[in-house]
Design a protein around this motif. Structure first.
Motif, PDB file in Angstrom:
ATOM      1  N   PHE A   1       0.835  -1.200   0.000  1.00  0.00           N
ATOM      2  CA  PHE A   1       0.000   0.000   0.000  1.00  0.00           C
ATOM      3  C   PHE A   1       0.876   1.258   0.000  1.00  0.00           C
ATOM      4  CE2 PHE A   1      -2.670   3.297   1.863  1.00  0.00           C
ATOM      5  CZ  PHE A   1      -3.886   3.103   1.223  1.00  0.00           C
ATOM      6  N   ALA A   2       1.956   1.216   0.772  1.00  0.00           N
ATOM      7  CA  ALA A   2       2.861   2.365   0.830  1.00  0.00           C
ATOM      8  C   ALA A   2       3.525   2.606  -0.516  1.00  0.00           C
ATOM      9  CB  ALA A   2       3.912   2.138   1.909  1.00  0.00           C
ATOM     10  N   GLU A   3       3.888   1.524  -1.210  1.00  0.00           N
ATOM     11  CA  GLU A   3       4.512   1.679  -2.533  1.00  0.00           C
ATOM     12  C   GLU A   3       3.535   2.305  -3.516  1.00  0.00           C
ATOM     13  OE1 GLU A   3       5.758  -2.245  -3.461  1.00  0.00           O
ATOM     14  OE2 GLU A   3       7.588  -2.155  -2.226  1.00  0.00           O
ATOM     15  N   LEU A   4       2.267   1.880  -3.438  1.00  0.00           N
ATOM     16  CA  LEU A   4       1.255   2.463  -4.314  1.00  0.00           C
ATOM     17  C   LEU A   4       0.992   3.927  -3.971  1.00  0.00           C
ATOM     18  CD1 LEU A   4      -1.291  -0.513  -4.368  1.00  0.00           C
ATOM     19  CD2 LEU A   4       0.135   0.262  -6.279  1.00  0.00           C
ATOM     20  N   ALA A   5       1.089   4.247  -2.678  1.00  0.00           N
ATOM     21  CA  ALA A   5       0.820   5.616  -2.229  1.00  0.00           C
ATOM     22  C   ALA A   5       2.027   6.530  -2.376  1.00  0.00           C
ATOM     23  CB  ALA A   5       0.376   5.594  -0.769  1.00  0.00           C
ATOM     24  N   GLY A   6       3.207   5.938  -2.578  1.00  0.00           N
ATOM     25  CA  GLY A   6       4.411   6.762  -2.678  1.00  0.00           C
ATOM     26  C   GLY A   6       4.872   7.316  -1.347  1.00  0.00           C
ATOM     27  N   CYS A   7       4.656   6.557  -0.259  1.00  0.00           N
ATOM     28  CA  CYS A   7       5.110   6.995   1.052  1.00  0.00           C
ATOM     29  C   CYS A   7       5.741   5.819   1.779  1.00  0.00           C
ATOM     30  CB  CYS A   7       3.949   7.578   1.881  1.00  0.00           C
ATOM     31  SG  CYS A   7       2.679   6.366   2.295  1.00  0.00           S
ATOM     32  N   SER A   8       6.132   6.019   3.026  1.00  0.00           N
ATOM     33  CA  SER A   8       6.808   4.958   3.778  1.00  0.00           C
ATOM     34  C   SER A   8       5.808   4.018   4.443  1.00  0.00           C
ATOM     35  CB  SER A   8       7.712   5.562   4.847  1.00  0.00           C
ATOM     36  OG  SER A   8       6.936   6.185   5.855  1.00  0.00           O
ATOM     37  N   PRO A   9       6.186   2.748   4.618  1.00  0.00           N
ATOM     38  CA  PRO A   9       5.310   1.821   5.358  1.00  0.00           C
ATOM     39  C   PRO A   9       5.048   2.296   6.790  1.00  0.00           C
ATOM     40  CG  PRO A   9       7.008   0.621   4.156  1.00  0.00           C
ATOM     41  CD  PRO A   9       7.362   2.068   4.064  1.00  0.00           C
ATOM     42  N   GLU A  10       6.052   2.975   7.388  1.00  0.00           N
ATOM     43  CA  GLU A  10       5.870   3.466   8.753  1.00  0.00           C
ATOM     44  C   GLU A  10       4.716   4.467   8.831  1.00  0.00           C
ATOM     45  OE1 GLU A  10       9.737   1.722   8.278  1.00  0.00           O
ATOM     46  OE2 GLU A  10       8.785   3.380   7.195  1.00  0.00           O
ATOM     47  N   ARG A  11       4.612   5.306   7.827  1.00  0.00           N
ATOM     48  CA  ARG A  11       3.521   6.294   7.825  1.00  0.00           C
ATOM     49  C   ARG A  11       2.172   5.597   7.692  1.00  0.00           C
ATOM     50  NH1 ARG A  11       2.946  11.626   7.389  1.00  0.00           N
ATOM     51  NH2 ARG A  11       1.096  12.472   6.367  1.00  0.00           N
ATOM     52  N   VAL A  12       2.122   4.596   6.843  1.00  0.00           N
ATOM     53  CA  VAL A  12       0.886   3.825   6.687  1.00  0.00           C
ATOM     54  C   VAL A  12       0.506   3.164   8.010  1.00  0.00           C
ATOM     55  CG1 VAL A  12      -0.165   1.829   5.547  1.00  0.00           C
ATOM     56  CG2 VAL A  12       1.232   3.439   4.224  1.00  0.00           C
ATOM     57  N   MET A  13       1.496   2.607   8.695  1.00  0.00           N
ATOM     58  CA  MET A  13       1.229   1.882   9.931  1.00  0.00           C
ATOM     59  C   MET A  13       0.773   2.811  11.056  1.00  0.00           C
ATOM     60  SD  MET A  13       1.322  -1.244   9.415  1.00  0.00           S
ATOM     61  CE  MET A  13       1.121  -1.721  11.126  1.00  0.00           C
ATOM     62  N   ARG A  14       1.154   4.066  11.007  1.00  0.00           N
ATOM     63  CA  ARG A  14       0.672   4.992  12.032  1.00  0.00           C
ATOM     64  C   ARG A  14      -0.838   5.180  11.903  1.00  0.00           C
ATOM     65  NH1 ARG A  14       5.790   7.685  11.329  1.00  0.00           N
ATOM     66  NH2 ARG A  14       4.964   9.229   9.865  1.00  0.00           N
ATOM     67  N   TYR A  15      -1.326   5.257  10.657  1.00  0.00           N
ATOM     68  CA  TYR A  15      -2.772   5.342  10.446  1.00  0.00           C
ATOM     69  C   TYR A  15      -3.438   4.021  10.794  1.00  0.00           C
ATOM     70  CZ  TYR A  15      -2.412   9.908   8.222  1.00  0.00           C
ATOM     71  OH  TYR A  15      -2.210  11.249   7.994  1.00  0.00           O
ATOM     72  N   TYR A  16      -2.770   2.944  10.459  1.00  0.00           N
ATOM     73  CA  TYR A  16      -3.286   1.603  10.764  1.00  0.00           C
ATOM     74  C   TYR A  16      -3.475   1.431  12.278  1.00  0.00           C
ATOM     75  CZ  TYR A  16      -3.399  -3.552  10.838  1.00  0.00           C
ATOM     76  OH  TYR A  16      -3.748  -4.877  11.044  1.00  0.00           O
ATOM     77  N   LYS A  17      -2.448   1.811  13.063  1.00  0.00           N
ATOM     78  CA  LYS A  17      -2.514   1.647  14.518  1.00  0.00           C
ATOM     79  C   LYS A  17      -3.551   2.568  15.142  1.00  0.00           C
ATOM     80  CE  LYS A  17       2.263   0.041  14.941  1.00  0.00           C
ATOM     81  NZ  LYS A  17       3.642   0.359  15.385  1.00  0.00           N
ATOM     82  N   ALA A  18      -3.700   3.772  14.577  1.00  0.00           N
ATOM     83  CA  ALA A  18      -4.718   4.684  15.095  1.00  0.00           C
ATOM     84  C   ALA A  18      -6.106   4.072  14.920  1.00  0.00           C
ATOM     85  CB  ALA A  18      -4.637   6.031  14.382  1.00  0.00           C
ATOM     86  N   TRP A  19      -6.356   3.495  13.756  1.00  0.00           N
ATOM     87  CA  TRP A  19      -7.654   2.842  13.508  1.00  0.00           C
ATOM     88  C   TRP A  19      -7.841   1.652  14.441  1.00  0.00           C
ATOM     89  CZ3 TRP A  19     -11.419   4.398  10.012  1.00  0.00           C
ATOM     90  CH2 TRP A  19     -12.514   3.536   9.875  1.00  0.00           C
ATOM     91  N   ASP A  20      -6.762   0.900  14.654  1.00  0.00           N
ATOM     92  CA  ASP A  20      -6.816  -0.278  15.517  1.00  0.00           C
ATOM     93  C   ASP A  20      -7.185   0.121  16.954  1.00  0.00           C
ATOM     94  OD1 ASP A  20      -6.574  -3.029  16.030  1.00  0.00           O
ATOM     95  OD2 ASP A  20      -4.529  -2.767  16.757  1.00  0.00           O
ATOM     96  N   ARG A  21      -6.596   1.231  17.454  1.00  0.00           N
ATOM     97  CA  ARG A  21      -6.916   1.698  18.809  1.00  0.00           C
ATOM     98  C   ARG A  21      -8.390   2.099  18.907  1.00  0.00           C
ATOM     99  NH1 ARG A  21      -2.091   4.773  17.760  1.00  0.00           N
ATOM    100  NH2 ARG A  21      -0.270   3.756  18.675  1.00  0.00           N
ATOM    101  N   ALA A  22      -8.861   2.809  17.888  1.00  0.00           N
ATOM    102  CA  ALA A  22     -10.253   3.246  17.898  1.00  0.00           C
ATOM    103  C   ALA A  22     -11.200   2.054  17.786  1.00  0.00           C
ATOM    104  CB  ALA A  22     -10.492   4.231  16.757  1.00  0.00           C
ATOM    105  N   ALA A  23     -10.819   1.047  17.004  1.00  0.00           N
ATOM    106  CA  ALA A  23     -11.656  -0.145  16.849  1.00  0.00           C
ATOM    107  C   ALA A  23     -11.761  -0.906  18.162  1.00  0.00           C
ATOM    108  CB  ALA A  23     -11.089  -1.038  15.750  1.00  0.00           C
ATOM    109  N   ASP A  24     -10.652  -0.958  18.922  1.00  0.00           N
ATOM    110  CA  ASP A  24     -10.674  -1.644  20.214  1.00  0.00           C
ATOM    111  C   ASP A  24     -11.648  -0.981  21.183  1.00  0.00           C
ATOM    112  OD1 ASP A  24      -8.875  -3.547  19.436  1.00  0.00           O
ATOM    113  OD2 ASP A  24      -7.115  -2.533  20.282  1.00  0.00           O
ATOM    114  N   GLU A  25     -11.892   0.309  20.998  1.00  0.00           N
ATOM    115  CA  GLU A  25     -12.815   1.037  21.872  1.00  0.00           C
ATOM    116  C   GLU A  25     -14.216   1.141  21.273  1.00  0.00           C
ATOM    117  OE1 GLU A  25     -11.303   4.748  23.248  1.00  0.00           O
ATOM    118  OE2 GLU A  25      -9.395   3.902  23.945  1.00  0.00           O
ATOM    119  N   GLY A  26     -14.422   0.475  20.128  1.00  0.00           N
ATOM    120  CA  GLY A  26     -15.753   0.431  19.532  1.00  0.00           C
ATOM    121  C   GLY A  26     -16.144   1.674  18.767  1.00  0.00           C
TER     122      GLY A  26
END
Length: 342
Positions: free
Chosen positions: A65-90
């Protein structure tokens, strides 16, 4: 050659396809309404969650996804983890129930900063501590982390801006109460800097003088020049309370030195006048002063040793001791003559 385009042709969208301006406006509106959630949804519905293989889902890895977006995997994962935290709280659906291209109703933009951490340093022990304190202070953790990662910028702001310097001073004072190592470092810095030593001495003197006035006003006690502690007369205590109220009304940044000196000198003079106005107190004051001097002199002589008298002997020493002996004799004679007759 200059090419002139027909404005109407530029603004007309192709049938069934949004023109670039409309696409930008749509994406801008989504971000304005939902903040980072709009981008986090793109990641959540397109990046496969941990534990799933490529055969189980049409989603791609964070790296792809990062390669398609032209950014770093770390940046993608920061959004991924933010969503994961919010999902854990419903607050949002979990990754598994989302499919590529799916739109859902997103949380308010204000909630985004609660879950998103823009810096990898926030996951460290130091970053976690900063994040926790930032939350307690009611500010976004990202702001505090940005400052912590750029101490040179912090130094520049402190040097250039008095209000920033005041904020830094207040923070250091709060920190130093619970940090013995910082206490020792600051003490060494002060001891090695002449200007700071003088400032500390001045403030200490002012604090002692205010303490003297406060003792009279709040505890109703005075300390005489000879060291007696007595109950303060009502009028003297009232005067102390008046001076103390003036000191307490000073602004935090206002210099208290001059006010403290005036209050201290006034109260000292009043204490002396109080002692002198009472014959019994006056006699007790002289007696206390005499005993104090006698104890000091006795202590000095008790600490003297004469094992090395041969080495330190000088005629002047003997002469001054003989003069002192005569003075002590005269003192004893005067006291004996004043003693009550049996």
């Amino acid at each position: 050659m200059t090419v002139v385009l027909d404005p109407s042709a530029q603004s007309a969208p192709i049938q069934g396809v949004l023109d670039p301006i409309s696409c930008d406006a749509r994406d801008f509106g989504a971000y304005a309404r939902n903040g980072g959630w709009a981008f986090a949804l793109m990641v959540a519905r397109s990046v496969r969650p941990g534990g799933q293989s490529a055969d189980e889902t049409p989603k791609v890895s964070a790296k792809e996804f990062a390669e398609l977006a032209g950014c770093s995997p770390e940046r993608v994962m920061r959004y991924y983890k933010a969503w994961d935290r919010a999902a854990d709280e419903g607050l949002v659906p979990h990754f598994e129930v989302l499919v590529p291209g799916q739109d859902i109703e997103l949380p308010d933009a204000e909630a985004w900063q609660t879950y998103y951490v823009s810096r990898s340093s926030a996951t460290s022990e130091r970053g976690s501590a900063i994040t926790e304190v930032a939350a307690a202070e009611g500010i976004r953790p990202t702001k505090a982390l940005e400052v912590a990662e750029n101490p040179t910028a912090l130094r520049a702001a402190i040097l250039a801006d008095p209000s920033t310097a005041q904020a830094a001073r207040a923070a250091l004072l709060d920190r130093v109460k619970e940090d013995p190592a910082l206490q020792a470092e600051l003490a060494r810095d002060i001891a090695r800097t002449d200007e700071l030593k003088k400032a500390v001495a001045t403030e200490t003197r002012a604090a002692d003088r205010i303490g003297y006035v406060r003792q009279i006003a709040e505890k109703g006690q005075i300390r005489t020049p000879a060291g007696q502690t007595l109950d303060a007369p009502a009028e003297l205590r009232s005067e102390a309370e008046r001076h103390l109220s003036l000191l307490d009304e000073l602004d935090e940044g206002e210099d208290t030195g001059e006010w403290a000196t005036e209050a201290y000198d006034t109260m000292k003079n009043l204490v002396v006048e109080t002692v002198e106005a009472d014959p019994e107190l006056r006699v007790q004051e002289r007696r206390t002063k005499f005993y104090s001097s006698l104890q000091k002199a006795t202590k000095v002589f008790e600490e003297l040793t004469f094992d090395d008298a041969d080495d330190i002997y000088e005629d002047d020493m003997v002469q001054r001791l003989e003069e002192l002996q005569q003075a002590i004799g005269s003192c004893i004679t005067a006291l004996r003559s004043a003693a009550p007759r049996p």
